[in-house]
Motif scaffolding. Structure first.
Motif, mmCIF file in Angstrom:
data_model
loop_
_atom_site.group_PDB
_atom_site.id
_atom_site.type_symbol
_atom_site.label_atom_id
_atom_site.label_comp_id
_atom_site.label_asym_id
_atom_site.label_seq_id
_atom_site.Cartn_x
_atom_site.Cartn_y
_atom_site.Cartn_z
ATOM 1 N N GLY A 18 11.113 -13.924 4.374
ATOM 2 C CA GLY A 18 10.256 -14.799 3.686
ATOM 3 C C GLY A 18 9.828 -14.188 2.426
ATOM 4 N N SER A 19 9.292 -14.973 1.616
ATOM 5 C CA SER A 19 8.651 -14.817 0.196
ATOM 6 C C SER A 19 7.115 -14.618 0.079
ATOM 7 C CB SER A 19 8.854 -15.795 -0.731
ATOM 8 O OG SER A 19 8.118 -16.952 -0.210
ATOM 9 N N ILE A 20 6.789 -13.828 -0.765
ATOM 10 C CA ILE A 20 5.363 -13.172 -0.729
ATOM 11 C C ILE A 20 4.977 -13.546 -2.270
ATOM 12 C CG2 ILE A 20 3.592 -11.373 -0.603
ATOM 13 C CD1 ILE A 20 5.610 -9.917 1.171
ATOM 14 N N ALA A 73 7.255 -10.733 -4.249
ATOM 15 C CA ALA A 73 7.970 -9.835 -3.466
ATOM 16 C C ALA A 73 8.769 -10.814 -2.518
ATOM 17 C CB ALA A 73 7.305 -8.795 -2.866
ATOM 18 N N ARG A 74 9.668 -10.105 -1.781
ATOM 19 C CA ARG A 74 10.656 -10.924 -0.781
ATOM 20 C C ARG A 74 10.726 -9.821 0.543
ATOM 21 N NH1 ARG A 74 12.002 -15.251 -0.017
ATOM 22 N NH2 ARG A 74 13.859 -15.907 1.359
ATOM 23 N N ILE A 75 10.728 -10.424 1.700
ATOM 24 C CA ILE A 75 10.817 -9.737 2.938
ATOM 25 C C ILE A 75 12.152 -10.333 3.551
ATOM 26 C CG2 ILE A 75 10.323 -9.062 5.035
ATOM 27 C CD1 ILE A 75 7.383 -8.803 4.470
ATOM 28 N N LEU A 105 11.476 -4.739 2.172
ATOM 29 C CA LEU A 105 10.573 -5.261 1.140
ATOM 30 C C LEU A 105 11.169 -5.164 -0.270
ATOM 31 C CD1 LEU A 105 7.861 -6.729 0.526
ATOM 32 C CD2 LEU A 105 6.829 -4.448 0.328
ATOM 33 N N ASP A 106 11.428 -6.156 -1.052
ATOM 34 C CA ASP A 106 12.034 -6.225 -2.267
ATOM 35 C C ASP A 106 11.126 -6.651 -3.456
ATOM 36 O OD1 ASP A 106 14.657 -5.150 -1.825
ATOM 37 O OD2 ASP A 106 14.622 -6.872 -0.578
ATOM 38 N N ASP A 107 10.678 -5.761 -4.614
ATOM 39 C CA ASP A 107 9.805 -6.528 -5.453
ATOM 40 C C ASP A 107 10.617 -7.279 -6.084
ATOM 41 O OD1 ASP A 107 7.123 -5.876 -7.247
ATOM 42 O OD2 ASP A 107 9.070 -5.913 -8.457
ATOM 43 N N ALA A 108 9.810 -8.657 -6.681
ATOM 44 C CA ALA A 108 10.715 -9.663 -7.526
ATOM 45 C C ALA A 108 10.356 -9.310 -8.921
ATOM 46 C CB ALA A 108 10.322 -10.915 -6.695
ATOM 47 N N GLY A 109 10.170 -8.014 -9.484
ATOM 48 C CA GLY A 109 9.992 -8.216 -10.742
ATOM 49 C C GLY A 109 8.526 -8.549 -11.324
ATOM 50 N N SER A 110 7.553 -8.133 -10.289
ATOM 51 C CA SER A 110 6.012 -8.449 -10.403
ATOM 52 C C SER A 110 5.763 -7.575 -11.463
ATOM 53 C CB SER A 110 5.451 -8.233 -9.125
ATOM 54 O OG SER A 110 5.426 -6.779 -8.950
ATOM 55 N N LEU A 111 4.419 -8.181 -12.000
ATOM 56 C CA LEU A 111 3.747 -7.546 -13.112
ATOM 57 C C LEU A 111 3.087 -6.157 -12.595
ATOM 58 C CD1 LEU A 111 3.045 -7.631 -16.120
ATOM 59 C CD2 LEU A 111 1.105 -8.830 -15.466
ATOM 60 N N ASN A 128 3.078 2.540 1.458
ATOM 61 C CA ASN A 128 2.451 3.901 1.698
ATOM 62 C C ASN A 128 1.987 4.199 0.399
ATOM 63 O OD1 ASN A 128 2.659 3.194 4.512
ATOM 64 N ND2 ASN A 128 4.758 4.087 4.435
ATOM 65 N N ASN A 129 1.660 3.694 -0.309
ATOM 66 C CA ASN A 129 1.081 4.084 -2.128
ATOM 67 C C ASN A 129 2.021 4.685 -2.918
ATOM 68 O OD1 ASN A 129 -1.863 3.817 -1.200
ATOM 69 N ND2 ASN A 129 -1.785 5.741 -0.075
ATOM 70 N N LEU A 130 3.316 4.451 -2.451
ATOM 71 C CA LEU A 130 4.387 4.694 -3.367
ATOM 72 C C LEU A 130 4.945 3.351 -3.954
ATOM 73 C CD1 LEU A 130 6.539 7.173 -1.167
ATOM 74 C CD2 LEU A 130 4.888 7.677 -3.033
ATOM 75 N N SER A 131 5.004 3.141 -5.273
ATOM 76 C CA SER A 131 5.953 1.989 -5.975
ATOM 77 C C SER A 131 7.298 1.826 -5.575
ATOM 78 C CB SER A 131 5.886 2.257 -7.368
ATOM 79 O OG SER A 131 6.196 1.045 -8.031
ATOM 80 N N VAL A 132 7.694 0.739 -5.114
ATOM 81 C CA VAL A 132 8.920 0.476 -4.675
ATOM 82 C C VAL A 132 9.487 -0.928 -5.441
ATOM 83 C CG1 VAL A 132 8.400 1.553 -2.429
ATOM 84 C CG2 VAL A 132 8.240 -0.939 -2.678
ATOM 85 N N THR A 133 10.848 -0.654 -5.393
ATOM 86 C CA THR A 133 11.487 -1.900 -5.664
ATOM 87 C C THR A 133 12.301 -2.465 -4.611
ATOM 88 O OG1 THR A 133 13.296 -0.796 -6.684
ATOM 89 C CG2 THR A 133 11.759 -1.306 -8.119
ATOM 90 N N HIS A 134 12.750 -1.706 -3.742
ATOM 91 C CA HIS A 134 13.596 -1.974 -2.686
ATOM 92 C C HIS A 134 13.242 -0.828 -1.503
ATOM 93 C CE1 HIS A 134 16.817 -3.300 0.060
ATOM 94 N NE2 HIS A 134 17.176 -2.260 0.121
ATOM 95 N N SER A 135 12.835 -1.245 -0.237
ATOM 96 C CA SER A 135 12.007 -0.429 0.907
ATOM 97 C C SER A 135 12.443 -0.892 2.115
ATOM 98 C CB SER A 135 10.919 -0.065 0.546
ATOM 99 O OG SER A 135 10.436 0.774 1.490
ATOM 100 N N PRO A 136 12.925 -0.119 3.055
ATOM 101 C CA PRO A 136 12.974 -0.432 4.611
ATOM 102 C C PRO A 136 11.636 -0.353 4.876
ATOM 103 C CG PRO A 136 13.832 1.790 4.128
ATOM 104 C CD PRO A 136 13.533 1.088 3.126
#
Length: 146
Positions: free
Chosen positions: A73-75, A95-97, A106-112, A118-126
């Motif tokens: 789903g979308s976030i 973001a999108r799951i 979890l994928d970031d959708a180009g957010s600002l 877990n306190n780490l910036s991610v663009t794509h993460s299981p």
């Protein structure tokens, strides 16, 4: 005659109330995060069906809110989002799951403001049960169905 003044260090440290980084051990992180949940939340998690997941807001606006995730789903801040997070720190499509071969990602959708696991910036993460997801001011715990 004027006396020499010692040089002063004008640098100061700000304490922003940042919390300790959660340990990297998945088991330790899971047990610490389970302590944060109410008994009602724990019962709900026990009833999760396979291939479903749940996000529970444990800090920030909407504390206690639960979002059931089935097949992804979308976030975002958009009213059309599956996980609606109403705050200006969240992008409309943040973001999108997604579920891929039995694993949620979890994928970031180009957010600002970025997406954090877990306190780490991610663009794509299981995602694994017990992970903390931060989107804007929202801190959510991720729990996968058994």
């Amino acid at each position: 005659m004027a006396t020499a003044q010692p040089e002063r260090d004008l640098t100061s440290t700000l304490h922003l109330g940042l919390r300790q980084v959660v340990e990297n051990s998945p088991q330790l992180r899971l047990s610490k995060n389970l302590e944060l949940l109410s008994d009602d939340d724990k019962k709900t998690l026990d009833a999760l069906a396979p291939k479903t997941a749940m996000l529970i807001v444990h800090r920030g606006s909407g504390k206690g809110s639960r979002f059931l995730i089935a097949n992804g789903g979308s976030i975002g801040r958009s009213n059309d989002s599956d996980v609606f997070l109403d705050d200006v720190t969240v992008s409309r499509q943040h973001a999108r799951i997604s579920l891929v071969e039995g694993v949620y990602f979890l994928d970031d959708a180009g957010s600002l403001n970025g997406t954090y696991v877990n306190n780490l910036s991610v663009t794509h993460s299981p995602l694994t049960t017990g992970d903390e997801i931060q989107i804007g001011k929202f801190h959510m715990l991720y729990f996968g169905g058994k």
